[in-house]
Design a protein around this motif. Sequence first.
Motif, PDB file in Angstrom:
ATOM      1  N   GLY A   1       0.811  -1.216   0.000  1.00  0.00           N
ATOM      2  CA  GLY A   1       0.000   0.000   0.000  1.00  0.00           C
ATOM      3  C   GLY A   1       0.837   1.255   0.000  1.00  0.00           C
ATOM      4  O   GLY A   1       0.322   2.369  -0.145  1.00  0.00           O
ATOM      5  N   TYR A   2       2.149   1.085   0.179  1.00  0.00           N
ATOM      6  CA  TYR A   2       3.118   2.185   0.207  1.00  0.00           C
ATOM      7  C   TYR A   2       4.503   1.556   0.043  1.00  0.00           C
ATOM      8  O   TYR A   2       4.743   0.455   0.569  1.00  0.00           O
ATOM      9  CB  TYR A   2       3.024   2.947   1.540  1.00  0.00           C
ATOM     10  CG  TYR A   2       3.993   4.109   1.663  1.00  0.00           C
ATOM     11  CD1 TYR A   2       3.672   5.348   1.106  1.00  0.00           C
ATOM     12  CD2 TYR A   2       5.216   3.956   2.299  1.00  0.00           C
ATOM     13  CE1 TYR A   2       4.552   6.406   1.195  1.00  0.00           C
ATOM     14  CE2 TYR A   2       6.105   5.021   2.388  1.00  0.00           C
ATOM     15  CZ  TYR A   2       5.772   6.244   1.830  1.00  0.00           C
ATOM     16  OH  TYR A   2       6.651   7.293   1.918  1.00  0.00           O
ATOM     17  N   PRO A   3       5.413   2.221  -0.675  1.00  0.00           N
ATOM     18  CA  PRO A   3       6.756   1.642  -0.852  1.00  0.00           C
ATOM     19  C   PRO A   3       7.669   1.901   0.347  1.00  0.00           C
ATOM     20  O   PRO A   3       8.363   2.910   0.422  1.00  0.00           O
ATOM     21  CB  PRO A   3       7.270   2.353  -2.111  1.00  0.00           C
ATOM     22  CG  PRO A   3       6.586   3.679  -2.105  1.00  0.00           C
ATOM     23  CD  PRO A   3       5.229   3.429  -1.497  1.00  0.00           C
ATOM     24  N   TYR A   4       7.654   0.986   1.311  1.00  0.00           N
ATOM     25  CA  TYR A   4       8.509   1.087   2.496  1.00  0.00           C
ATOM     26  C   TYR A   4       9.920   0.613   2.168  1.00  0.00           C
ATOM     27  O   TYR A   4      10.153  -0.072   1.169  1.00  0.00           O
ATOM     28  CB  TYR A   4       7.941   0.213   3.620  1.00  0.00           C
ATOM     29  CG  TYR A   4       6.527   0.538   4.021  1.00  0.00           C
ATOM     30  CD1 TYR A   4       6.255   1.613   4.850  1.00  0.00           C
ATOM     31  CD2 TYR A   4       5.455  -0.242   3.576  1.00  0.00           C
ATOM     32  CE1 TYR A   4       4.957   1.916   5.231  1.00  0.00           C
ATOM     33  CE2 TYR A   4       4.149   0.055   3.948  1.00  0.00           C
ATOM     34  CZ  TYR A   4       3.903   1.140   4.766  1.00  0.00           C
ATOM     35  OH  TYR A   4       2.617   1.443   5.141  1.00  0.00           O
ATOM     36  N   SER A   5      10.848   0.941   3.052  1.00  0.00           N
ATOM     37  CA  SER A   5      12.227   0.480   2.860  1.00  0.00           C
ATOM     38  C   SER A   5      12.393  -0.976   3.280  1.00  0.00           C
ATOM     39  O   SER A   5      13.429  -1.588   3.001  1.00  0.00           O
ATOM     40  CB  SER A   5      13.194   1.342   3.681  1.00  0.00           C
ATOM     41  OG  SER A   5      13.000   1.119   5.055  1.00  0.00           O
ATOM     42  N   GLY A   6      11.406  -1.514   3.949  1.00  0.00           N
ATOM     43  CA  GLY A   6      11.464  -2.909   4.373  1.00  0.00           C
ATOM     44  C   GLY A   6      10.181  -3.279   5.076  1.00  0.00           C
ATOM     45  O   GLY A   6       9.292  -2.437   5.278  1.00  0.00           O
ATOM     46  N   THR A   7      10.065  -4.539   5.460  1.00  0.00           N
ATOM     47  CA  THR A   7       8.927  -4.953   6.270  1.00  0.00           C
ATOM     48  C   THR A   7       9.000  -4.227   7.613  1.00  0.00           C
ATOM     49  O   THR A   7      10.024  -3.637   7.965  1.00  0.00           O
ATOM     50  CB  THR A   7       8.966  -6.468   6.528  1.00  0.00           C
ATOM     51  OG1 THR A   7      10.134  -6.777   7.299  1.00  0.00           O
ATOM     52  CG2 THR A   7       9.003  -7.246   5.222  1.00  0.00           C
TER      53      THR A   7
END
Length: 310
Positions: free
Chosen positions: A58-64
């Motif tokens: 739902g959003y481009p995070y840098s990681g889990t």
Amino acid sequence: MSKEIIFPKSLKKGDKIAIVSPAGYVEESQLESGLNLIKSKGYEPVLGAHVYGRFVKGYPYSGTEQERIDDLNWALNDDDISAIWASRGGYGCQHLLHHLKLKHFRKNPKWYIGYSDNTVIQSYLLKEGYASIHAQTIKTSSFGVIEEGYRMTFDILSGELPKFLVEDNEFNKKGRAKGQLIGGNLALVYALLGTKYSFDFKDKILFIEDIGENFYSLDRMLMSLELAGVFKKINGLIVGGMINMGKEAENKEYEESFDSFAYQLISDRIKKYDFPTVFGFPNGHIFDNRPLIIGAEVKIKVNDKAEVEF
């Protein structure tokens, strides 16, 4: 009186600065300029394992969430690290709050540097009794922002406190006040209301800034602060950048750092309160973004110009 806040020790040449991405995804090219700047000052940047990670949900995070938690806990608690600098903001820092550990950090406090979404981490640290630096992230160095913002941040890291003389603004409210500086990005100050991680507003100087909000959204956040009694509690207010507000096609000041209609909305909401207010402060998602120390005692004096002194 505010409780005693711990200022991390000053850095010396050769010290290591951890670079973490606690929220959004960032590309290597976007950090190159900032990392080189750190090296040029004699410090060693050390990258977290997932600084350049990418996880889309739902959003481009840098990681889990777990990867970002692990990176930040490493940076907070590794005794070889002397400061922590966020690569960027975005969204995602709230995911980490329940899981942060400060066991080794308490024995070796270190500066945390960032702004925007990082406001929630800075609120967490202040709750635990530690000051932090609300300032440029690493990524913003690639945008061509004012160099003075980084220079002043490095000054704080070496033990020098900032002082500001701010140009007069038509919305300013004159007066003098002092108190502990709290706040940051308004959307995150608002998002923390009612949680155990929210700032304590009593007798404080509140700083707010924001980007990309509809005007009604800005007013809604201000109304929430008012309904929560925030404006009855604070000693003073500092308002930074309000940029990209409303709809671009309808707002002639869309690219302006200090949107006058946003300022008018804020001014209208606080006019019945008697605390001094500084508008047009150089901090936020703007070209001229200079550092503030969250948790520090600050004095504001608003006459024709405004003075902000730590």
